[in-house]
Design an enzyme around this catalytic site. Structure first.
Site, PDB file in Angstrom:
ATOM      1  N   ARG A  21     -41.049 232.841 108.145  1.00 49.37           N
ATOM      2  CA  ARG A  21     -41.982 233.431 107.431  1.00 49.37           C
ATOM      3  C   ARG A  21     -43.180 232.707 107.511  1.00 49.37           C
ATOM      4  O   ARG A  21     -43.171 231.835 107.088  1.00 49.37           O
ATOM      5  CB  ARG A  21     -41.668 234.579 106.489  1.00 49.37           C
ATOM      6  CG  ARG A  21     -41.320 233.859 105.413  1.00 49.37           C
ATOM      7  CD  ARG A  21     -42.650 233.930 104.422  1.00 49.37           C
ATOM      8  NE  ARG A  21     -42.348 233.163 103.245  1.00 49.37           N
ATOM      9  CZ  ARG A  21     -42.722 231.718 103.052  1.00 49.37           C
ATOM     10  NH1 ARG A  21     -43.066 231.180 104.101  1.00 49.37           N
ATOM     11  NH2 ARG A  21     -42.440 231.154 102.165  1.00 49.37           N
ATOM     12  N   HIS A  28     -47.201 232.844  95.160  1.00 51.30           N
ATOM     13  CA  HIS A  28     -46.622 232.859  93.900  1.00 51.30           C
ATOM     14  C   HIS A  28     -46.889 234.090  93.164  1.00 51.30           C
ATOM     15  O   HIS A  28     -46.910 234.348  91.792  1.00 51.30           O
ATOM     16  CB  HIS A  28     -47.094 231.586  92.755  1.00 51.30           C
ATOM     17  CG  HIS A  28     -46.446 230.427  93.585  1.00 51.30           C
ATOM     18  ND1 HIS A  28     -45.201 230.004  92.922  1.00 51.30           N
ATOM     19  CD2 HIS A  28     -46.434 229.539  94.278  1.00 51.30           C
ATOM     20  CE1 HIS A  28     -44.865 228.836  93.570  1.00 51.30           C
ATOM     21  NE2 HIS A  28     -45.750 228.431  94.301  1.00 51.30           N
ATOM     22  N   SER A 119     -39.572 229.051 104.984  1.00 51.78           N
ATOM     23  CA  SER A 119     -38.374 229.743 104.699  1.00 51.78           C
ATOM     24  C   SER A 119     -37.163 229.714 105.601  1.00 51.78           C
ATOM     25  O   SER A 119     -36.511 230.838 105.905  1.00 51.78           O
ATOM     26  CB  SER A 119     -38.774 231.294 104.537  1.00 51.78           C
ATOM     27  OG  SER A 119     -39.416 231.582 103.531  1.00 51.78           O
ATOM     28  N   SER A 120     -36.824 228.442 105.692  1.00 54.20           N
ATOM     29  CA  SER A 120     -35.505 228.404 106.602  1.00 54.20           C
ATOM     30  C   SER A 120     -34.346 228.869 105.934  1.00 54.20           C
ATOM     31  O   SER A 120     -33.326 229.457 106.329  1.00 54.20           O
ATOM     32  CB  SER A 120     -35.428 226.941 107.011  1.00 54.20           C
ATOM     33  OG  SER A 120     -35.583 225.885 106.090  1.00 54.20           O
ATOM     34  N   ASP A 165     -39.620 236.010 101.054  1.00 55.68           N
ATOM     35  CA  ASP A 165     -39.048 235.400 102.103  1.00 55.68           C
ATOM     36  C   ASP A 165     -37.989 236.152 103.005  1.00 55.68           C
ATOM     37  O   ASP A 165     -38.101 236.528 104.028  1.00 55.68           O
ATOM     38  CB  ASP A 165     -38.294 234.034 101.927  1.00 55.68           C
ATOM     39  CG  ASP A 165     -39.642 233.125 100.983  1.00 55.68           C
ATOM     40  OD1 ASP A 165     -40.709 233.321 101.085  1.00 55.68           O
ATOM     41  OD2 ASP A 165     -38.882 232.206 100.207  1.00 55.68           O
TER      42      ASP A 165
HETATM   43  C1  GLA Z   1     -41.341 230.403  97.923  1.00 56.00           C
HETATM   44  C2  GLA Z   1     -40.614 231.276  97.207  1.00 56.00           C
HETATM   45  C3  GLA Z   1     -41.230 232.909  97.627  1.00 56.00           C
HETATM   46  C4  GLA Z   1     -42.425 232.729  96.993  1.00 56.00           C
HETATM   47  C5  GLA Z   1     -43.432 231.541  97.439  1.00 56.00           C
HETATM   48  C6  GLA Z   1     -44.889 231.363  96.740  1.00 56.00           C
HETATM   49  O1  GLA Z   1     -41.822 230.659  99.336  1.00 56.00           O
HETATM   50  O2  GLA Z   1     -39.177 231.439  97.837  1.00 56.00           O
HETATM   51  O3  GLA Z   1     -40.382 233.727  96.860  1.00 56.00           O
HETATM   52  O4  GLA Z   1     -42.678 232.575  95.376  1.00 56.00           O
HETATM   53  O5  GLA Z   1     -42.689 230.367  97.432  1.00 56.00           O
HETATM   54  O6  GLA Z   1     -45.502 232.300  97.068  1.00 56.00           O
END
Ligand code: GLA
Length: 370
Positions: A21, A28, A119-120, A165
């Site tokens: 994604r 955050h 987000s692997s 994610d």
């Molecule tokens: C990472 C975390 C998410 C989110 C982002 C920042 O990807 O896994 O949950 O907090 O950082 O938005």
């Protein structure tokens, strides 16, 4: 790999895919019960395999050429094989929630760049859960599946990530952004404007959420909310934050300013998306990056450089770091007809300015796990 032996143990063969994604806006905000806009991309994790008859789980990473085999009833977190923990965490968490399963073999392939902040890890979790759901005929709602995958990451892997994610990987929709309200836990998809391309540029500096920076930022956000008497930063407006400034340390104030600003930018961004105002949306992306750089301090000079290069081009509507930060990638929104030229320019300029290579990926917005 002893592929033959493995195949003999398999009763049937199933394939599942879960996309990576890109976070478009709302950095955050997820663990602050806020709002996020993201999209699933046409890169991700594909898993393949089937049940085994001997009560064991065998996980194979084709990229790393490694295999981990453990008994399904009794395994621990793998100290030296981090990659396997995302899938094992899913097994443990779903089993704890009463989902029935027996042994299985699963091969994992990914075309997501590691450490780019795409987000692997969530893609492995969601692909594993989607694969197991199919094999063992689980009846489970998509949101619950995403939440249990997040729980696996929180409790087994040990990263306190929010829901962004996993939800993005499950709920992705072709050519649409995903709008997640993390308090209501509602997901909506909003058509993405045509004629714009998404360019992801990996700085080459790996981000690793397993490090302490992420959890430290979380704590600071929670303490800021508490001092303002709020359940979460979701409940604070930027006006209220200014009014409470003397209750907070400077660091708490700046961390909170980022999150509160991001939640407000997402609200505005949704309107821009709905009216096809890519330029307006892009300006919010630049503002988001600036706030990361100065308030949240989750950018690094290399990401600032990439955003700076993008900013020089009129055909770029907006650009910002995407995901956790502290390395990883930027996402840029670009006039589609100029995207290839700008991708090449980013690579050339970045090399000239930093001496390092970056990697560009022109992405399509894709469907979620299947
Ligand atoms: C990472 C975390 C998410 C989110 C982002 C920042 O990807 O896994 O949950 O907090 O950082 O938005």
């Amino acid at each position: 790999m002893r592929g033959g032996t493995l195949r003999n143990l398999l009763v049937q063969s199933i394939i599942a895919h879960a996309p990576g994604r890109v976070e478009l806006l709302g950095n955050h905000t997820d663990y602050n019960e806020g709002l996020v806009l993201s999209a699933a991309i046409d890169r991700g994790v594909t898993v393949h395999g089937g049940p085994r008859t001997d009560g064991r789980i065998s996980l194979t990473s084709l990229a790393l050429e490694k295999r981990v085999t453990v008994p399904i009833q009794d395994f621990d977190k793998q100290k030296d094989e981090d990659w396997a923990n995302y899938a094992l965490g899913v097994v443990r968490t779903f089993a704890n929630h009463g989902f029935q399963m027996s042994g299985f073999a699963m091969e994992i392939v990914s075309d997501l760049p590691i450490g780019a902040g795409l987000s692997s890890s969530a893609a492995i979790e969601v692909a594993t859960a989607t694969f197991l759901r199919k094999i063992f005929h689980w009846d489970i709602e998509p949101l619950r599946l995403a939440k249990l995958c997040r729980q696996a990451e929180n409790e087994f892997v040990g990263v306190n990530c929010g829901l962004l994610d996993q939800v993005s990987s499950v709920f992705g929709k072709k050519n649409s952004a995903i709008y997640l309200d993390c308090r209501q836990e509602t997901v909506e998809t909003i058509p993405f404007p045509g004629e714009v391309a998404l360019l992801i540029t990996h700085s080459g500096i790996k981000h690793a959420l397993v490090g302490g920076e992420y959890n430290e930022r979380r704590e600071r956000c929670f303490s800021a909310a508490k001092k303002m008497g709020a359940r979460a930063l979701r409940d604070v407006t930027s006006g209220e934050l200014e009014g409470s400034r003397d209750k907070l340390t400077n660091l708490e104030y700046r961390r909170a300013a980022h999150v509160v600003g991001e939640i407000e930018r997402v609200s505005q961004g949704i309107e821009f998306l709905r009216t096809g105002n890519s330029r307006g949306f892009g300006e919010l992306m630049y503002a988001s990056h600036e706030s990361s750089r100065t308030n949240f301090e989750n950018s690094i000079p290399e990401l600032d450089m990439l955003v700076h290069i993008a900013h020089d081009e009129d055909a770029v509507f907006g650009s910002r770091l995407t995901g956790g930060g502290f390395g990883g990638a930027t996402v840029s929104l670009i006039e589609a007809s100029q995207a290839q030229r700008i991708a090449e320019k980013m690579e050339k300029e970045y090399k000239k300015q930093t001496g390092n290579e970056c990697r560009t990926y022109l992405c399509e917005i894709d469907d979620g796990a299947r």
